[in-house]
Design a protein around this motif. Structure first.
Motif: not given
Length: 320
Positions: A27, A31, A39, A42, A47-48, A69
């Motif tokens: 990630l 990202l 990260i 999340l 949320e990921i 994501v």
């Protein structure tokens, strides 16, 4: 226009070449512009997700995994790199080998291999700026900031894994050239002093010889040329400790020319008068088994113009 700029859910399908790495590392690279702390937050909040399930940072992604994501704002600014575009552009001319899975660059002295610790960007960030279309560019190994020469970068995760395995099994041979103080004896072919990292009161980190608590280390040497007051040696590090060659040279009374950490001023002054502007340590060649063809590949990096000029100005010793 507002609708287009609104963050959306993003999905990533993992391919075979990306599998095996930790989700947090994947990630961070995918990202771009998202802080590491976000990260982890999340991931913690769910949320990921991977295959619709919550996952932890240490999870190793697999081929065909679907990573979801949640909508987040992503800043993909690359200002730190753009401030030194001339340095970045110059790197393209320093690439000495490239194929579909890896490239080898003749890293300039004075450039870090990656950003961090007060450095905005290094070789790997610069290469990514040069090759924005590349899905992956990762360092296979490292070189000290002041050291020049062969630096291998993987373009495929399978190549990175393969080369890391070769490094672990000591199947990679790296040969360096160093100009050192005094007359190096041809009989001194091996140095095996243990090495330990040590933090000074000033906050500077240095490596010291410690045969009790230090890590086992071995460097093999061969004299290339004797000069008046100096010797050009070839160094082959069997182990890969931090500053290994530099400290092993120093402990035998032959510090490398213009070494800011382990050098000696009188010798450095003589070398500067000969035109030396940097540490005289160069990763001259690297040899390994190619991850795709399985044939041995040897790549050589020429000395830069400054080092070549210095050697021409030195007087070759009459004693050989």
């Amino acid at each position: 226009m507002k609708e287009e700029s609104k963050p959306k859910v993003r999905f990533f399908t993992i391919d075979a070449d990306e599998s095996g790495q930790r989700i947090d590392n994947y990630l961070l690279k995918t990202l771009k512009g998202v802080p590491k702390s976000m990260i982890y937050r999340l991931l913690r909040k769910g949320e990921i997700r991977v295959n619709k399930k919550r996952t932890k940072p240490e999870y190793k992604i697999q081929a065909e995994d679907i990573v979801r994501v949640a909508p987040i704002r992503i800043s993909e600014k690359s200002a730190p790199v753009s401030t030194q575009l001339n340095v970045v552009a110059n790197l393209e001319s320093q690439i000495i080998y490239e194929d579909e899975v890896l490239l080898v660059i003749n890293k300039p002295s004075g450039m870090a291999v990656h950003g961090g610790s007060g450095v905005n960007f290094g070789v790997i960030e610069a290469l990514r700026a040069l090759r924005p279309q590349s899905k992956m560019l990762e360092l296979v190994h490292r070189l000290d900031r002041d050291t020049s020469g062969c630096l291998v970068v993987a373009k495929k995760r399978s190549a990175l894994r393969n080369l890391h395995e070769q490094l672990r099994k000591k199947n990679v041979q790296k040969f360096y050239q160093a100009l050192v103080k005094g007359r190096w004896s041809p009989k001194l072919t091996k140095v095996t002093e243990g090495l330990r990292k040590n933090d000074l009161k000033s906050g500077e980190r240095v490596v010291i010889v410690d045969n009790i608590n230090g890590k086992e280390s071995e460097t093999r040497y061969k004299v290339i040329q004797h000069y008046d007051g100096a010797t050009l040696v070839r160094a082959f590090p069997v182990t890969g400790r931090t500053h290994q060659i530099r400290v092993h040279c120093q402990t035998k009374g032959h510090p490398i020319a213009c070494d800011p950490k382990y050098g000696v001023e009188p010798f450095d002054e003589v070398m500067k008068e000969a035109g030396l502007k940097r540490l005289f340590l160069h990763a001259a060649s690297i040899e390994f088994t190619h991850p795709r063809t399985e044939k041995r590949l040897k790549i050589e990096a020429p000395l830069d113009a400054n080092l070549e000029k210095v050697l021409k100005r030195l007087k070759v010793s009459k004693n050989g």
